[in-house]
Design an enzyme around this catalytic site. Structure first.
Site, PDB file in Angstrom:
ATOM      1  CG  ASN A  32      18.970   1.435  94.386  1.00 14.50           C
ATOM      2  OD1 ASN A  32      19.781   1.891  93.583  1.00 14.50           O
ATOM      3  ND2 ASN A  32      19.312   0.635  95.379  1.00 14.50           N
ATOM      4  N   GLY A  36      23.193   4.746  90.090  1.00 16.72           N
ATOM      5  CA  GLY A  36      22.796   5.013  88.713  1.00 16.72           C
ATOM      6  C   GLY A  36      22.360   6.461  88.519  1.00 16.72           C
ATOM      7  CB  ALA A  74      25.648  -6.061  91.861  1.00 14.83           C
ATOM      8  CE1 TYR A 140      30.586  -7.372  92.261  1.00 17.39           C
ATOM      9  CE2 TYR A 140      32.807  -7.859  91.501  1.00 17.39           C
ATOM     10  CZ  TYR A 140      31.497  -7.527  91.224  1.00 17.39           C
ATOM     11  OH  TYR A 140      31.095  -7.360  89.926  1.00 17.39           O
ATOM     12  CB  ALA A 282      43.906  -5.304  99.646  1.00 14.46           C
TER      13      ALA A 282
END
Ligand code: UDP
Length: 324
Positions: A32, A36, A74, A140, A282
């Site tokens: 999409n 990228g 992802a 994630y 974190a």
């Protein structure tokens, strides 16, 4: 083989596309272009589209008979995943389900999936093998582990063959200098170190110096992006002979602290690299180092880049003259 590479315009995906082309295969990229780069795809056909678009996916599979799919799409920033969990589950789990359903309808039964060391959470052992408990500490990692579970279920229910590759720290760039790592914003260590060497960026910060490691900074296992690409191709071959949903850890089996990476980059670049110390970030475990014994044995995988300096050297070539 005709291979659909989802996310083939991204960092690892674009190195995969190059590797497939060099090995005589026919990759088709679906991306999409949210993170990228069109220029990264090179000579492979690019279909601009999104895994959230089920109709577009159905059209793509109806138009081309693929032998296998390699799936890199992802969202992948740990901190962002904590702030926007719905977006991460929607994209990483929901998008993958759309892909799997489209594959099933089209009769495509082989998948290589990008997984991550983040499925392990806080490691309980100095070397992490595939038996290590999975207990992700952020959305994630949880989204990637959920897909691993879906793949196991998909094998039992529908006979899907799959290999999930759990990358440790992907690093480096193709030595040609044509493609490389280009994230906006850039959060990864080696690009940020090299930008600091070039006097670019907002200034390098070292996150945390009070971890229980040799010099107090975090230890990671850096693995070259072309070695990762090679493992995916071997995984495609592996599925010819093996049913099931398999997982493999991919790393060099050697850890380096943040300060050791900075020192290695100083040697490669010949430049003193400015940095400042900052609080812990974190969600960062102190040490993440892979045992890749299973991948070496089952896939015949043998990383060509085992030296951190050699890995940084290829990244340096790219960052001095990025094409995109
Ligand atoms: N890191 C750092 N400064 C940066 C980026 C990363 O000190 O600008 C540290 C980070 O805290 C971690 C290690 O470098 O300990 C590798 O981080 P990276 O984001 O590259 O990969 P991760 O291990 O999060 O996948």
């Amino acid at each position: 083989m005709k291979v659909l590479v989802c996310g083939g315009a991204g960092y690892i995906g674009s190195h995969m596309v190059r590797h497939l082309l060099a090995s005589g295969h026919q990759p088709v990229v679906l991306d999409n272009l949210s993170t990228g780069h069109r220029e990264a795809v090179g000579d492979a056909p690019l279909v601009q589209g999104d895994l959230m678009d089920r109709a577009a996916l159905a059209g793509l599979f109806a138009g081309t008979r693929f032998d296998a799919v390699i799936h890199f799409c992802a969202r992948s920033l740990v901190g962002e995943s904590v702030e926007q969990p719905y977006a991460y589950y929607d994209n990483n789990v929901g998008g993958t389900l759309n892909l799997l359903q489209a594959m099933r309808e089209a009769g495509v039964a082989r998948l290589v999936f990008s997984s991550t060391a983040a499925v392990f959470g806080q490691p309980q052992a100095p070397l992490i093998d595939e038996q290590h408990a999975t207990a992700p500490i952020n959305p994630y990692g949880a989204s990637k582990l959920m897909v691993e579970r879906i793949l196991a279920d998909a094998h039992r229910a529908y006979g899907l063959r799959s290999v999930a590759l759990r990358y440790f720290n992907a690093a480096g760039a193709d030595p040609s200098g044509d493609i490389g790592e280009s994230h906006q914003p850039e959060t990864h260590l080696i690009p940020n170190v090299l930008r600091s060497a070039l006097g670019q960026g907002a200034g390098l910060k070292v996150f945390g110096d009070d971890y229980a490691t040799a010099d107090g900074t975090c230890v990671r296992d850096y693995v070259h992006v072309n070695d990762l690409a090679a493992a995916h191709l071997q995984a495609l071959g592996f599925m010819d002979a093996h049913e099931g949903a398999h997982v493999f850890n991919l790393g060099n089996g050697q850890g380096f602290t943040v300060l050791q990476v900075i020192e290695a980059a100083r040697r490669v670049t010949g430049v003193e690299i400015p940095f400042e110390r900052a609080p812990r970030r974190a969600g960062d475990p102190a040490v993440l180092v892979a045992s890749s014994a299973r991948a070496r044995e089952a896939l015949g995988w043998a990383p060509r880049y085992s030296d951190i300096g050699a890995i940084i050297e290829t990244a340096w070539r790219w960052h001095r003259a990025p094409r995109y």
